[in-house]
Design an enzyme around this catalytic site. Structure first.
Site, PDB file in Angstrom:
ATOM      1  N   ASN A 165      73.290 101.818 -37.227  1.00  0.00           N
ATOM      2  CA  ASN A 165      72.243 102.293 -38.137  1.00  0.00           C
ATOM      3  C   ASN A 165      72.695 102.018 -39.560  1.00  0.00           C
ATOM      4  O   ASN A 165      73.894 101.862 -39.824  1.00  0.00           O
ATOM      5  CB  ASN A 165      72.016 103.796 -37.955  1.00  0.00           C
ATOM      6  CG  ASN A 165      70.851 104.297 -38.792  1.00  0.00           C
ATOM      7  OD1 ASN A 165      69.819 103.628 -38.908  1.00  0.00           O
ATOM      8  ND2 ASN A 165      71.009 105.463 -39.395  1.00  0.00           N
TER       9      ASN A 165
ATOM     10  N   HIS B 172      72.270 103.653 -43.452  1.00  0.00           N
ATOM     11  CA  HIS B 172      71.823 104.821 -44.207  1.00  0.00           C
ATOM     12  C   HIS B 172      71.921 104.472 -45.694  1.00  0.00           C
ATOM     13  O   HIS B 172      72.945 103.924 -46.132  1.00  0.00           O
ATOM     14  CB  HIS B 172      72.718 106.023 -43.879  1.00  0.00           C
ATOM     15  CG  HIS B 172      72.229 107.285 -44.514  1.00  0.00           C
ATOM     16  ND1 HIS B 172      71.162 107.998 -44.011  1.00  0.00           N
ATOM     17  CD2 HIS B 172      72.636 107.933 -45.630  1.00  0.00           C
ATOM     18  CE1 HIS B 172      70.943 109.043 -44.788  1.00  0.00           C
ATOM     19  NE2 HIS B 172      71.831 109.026 -45.772  1.00  0.00           N
TER      20      HIS B 172
ATOM     21  N   GLU C  90      71.542  96.972 -48.986  1.00  0.00           N
ATOM     22  CA  GLU C  90      71.490  97.231 -47.534  1.00  0.00           C
ATOM     23  C   GLU C  90      71.375  95.914 -46.779  1.00  0.00           C
ATOM     24  O   GLU C  90      72.038  95.694 -45.753  1.00  0.00           O
ATOM     25  CB  GLU C  90      70.268  98.106 -47.182  1.00  0.00           C
ATOM     26  CG  GLU C  90      70.391  99.552 -47.581  1.00  0.00           C
ATOM     27  CD  GLU C  90      69.167 100.354 -47.155  1.00  0.00           C
ATOM     28  OE1 GLU C  90      68.708 100.193 -46.021  1.00  0.00           O
ATOM     29  OE2 GLU C  90      68.668 101.142 -47.977  1.00  0.00           O
TER      30      GLU C  90
HETATM   31  C1  GRF Z   1      66.255 101.769 -45.322  1.00  0.00           C
HETATM   32  O1  GRF Z   1      66.404 102.370 -46.569  1.00  0.00           O
HETATM   33  C2  GRF Z   1      67.327 102.275 -44.385  1.00  0.00           C
HETATM   34  O2  GRF Z   1      68.502 102.621 -45.034  1.00  0.00           O
HETATM   35  C3  GRF Z   1      66.707 103.502 -43.793  1.00  0.00           C
HETATM   36  O3  GRF Z   1      65.351 103.192 -43.670  1.00  0.00           O
HETATM   37  C4  GRF Z   1      64.972 102.195 -44.624  1.00  0.00           C
HETATM   38  C5  GRF Z   1      64.345 101.093 -43.857  1.00  0.00           C
HETATM   39  O4  GRF Z   1      63.804 100.104 -44.674  1.00  0.00           O
HETATM   40  N1  GRF Z   1      67.382 103.860 -42.566  1.00  0.00           N
HETATM   41  P1  GRF Z   1      63.233  98.790 -44.007  1.00  0.00           P
HETATM   42  O5  GRF Z   1      62.185  99.211 -42.985  1.00  0.00           O
HETATM   43  O6  GRF Z   1      64.370  98.063 -43.375  1.00  0.00           O
HETATM   44  O7  GRF Z   1      62.601  98.028 -45.139  1.00  0.00           O
END
Ligand code: GRF
Length: 200
Positions: free
Chosen positions: A110, A112, A182
């Site tokens: 996952n 975060h 991310e």
């Molecule tokens: C991201 O901020 C991730 O950290 C969280 O949910 C969001 C998902 O964004 N778990 P996306 O759907 O990948 O654009």
């Protein structure tokens, strides 16, 4: 586990992290196979992205499968069909059943949008996370890729990436800048798993 990552993505919303990983696979930066996408939200951007990438896409929810056992059974059928050996959660808003985690031997990742263990746990999702960072007056934030276990945001941390919180940042501006990193850290973590630098 090395190489031959057959990924099942679970996503509820836009799926930009999933897309970043798919793009890395397509241009050869990540040795893996985007095998299928499962979403609890029939209108999710993630399902649309999957369909436009010709990746098998499945809507599975308490609406499509109201009985827990049958919902889990359907997911496991899909895993078997696509030879799934790793699950990548990308904005999946439901808790994964233990049976699903066990099916892939705990290889569930996952991401975060904060530096866990700070700003994690129940209720810490979406913009709430970034509001919490601003309220706490943290000087840095970032993103964490971690393994998933039965507790929210508690599994083993695999990699983190930091960014500065700027004096004029809002929760919204932070969310945007964190999302950009991310995409980098999630792809990088999977690449390290694929080449054996990170063992899960
Ligand atoms: C991201 O901020 C991730 O950290 C969280 O949910 C969001 C998902 O964004 N778990 P996306 O759907 O990948 O654009």
């Amino acid at each position: 586990m090395q190489n031959n990552l057959n990924i099942a993505f679970f996503a509820s919303h836009g799926g930009s992290n999933m897309q970043a990983i798919i793009d890395a696979i397509k241009d050869g930066r990540l040795n893996a196979n985007a095998a299928c996408v499962i979403s609890n939200n029939s209108n999710s951007g993630a399902l649309q992205r999957a369909r436009s990438e010709n990746i098998p896409a499945y809507h599975i929810s308490t609406k499509t499968h109201p009985i827990d056992e049958l919902r889990i059974q359907r997911m496991i059928e899909i895993f078997i069909e696509h030879n799934i050996n790793i699950i990548v959660l990308a904005g999946y808003m439901k808790k994964l059943p233990t049976e699903i985690i066990e099916f892939v031997g705990g290889r569930v990742l996952n991401i975060h949008p904060a530096l866990l263990p700070k700003h994690g746990g129940e209720g810490m999702y979406g913009i709430n996370v970034h509001k919490s960072v601003i309220e706490t007056k943290d000087k840095i934030t970032g993103a964490t890729v971690h393994l998933v276990d039965s507790e929210y945001d508690r599994g083993k941390i695999l990699q983190q990436i930091s960014i500065d919180v700027l004096p004029d940042d809002t929760a919204e501006s932070l969310a945007e800048r964190v999302l950009a990193v991310e995409h980098i850290i999630y792809t990088d973590t999977l690449a390290k798993i694929a080449n054996g630098d990170i063992i899960i």
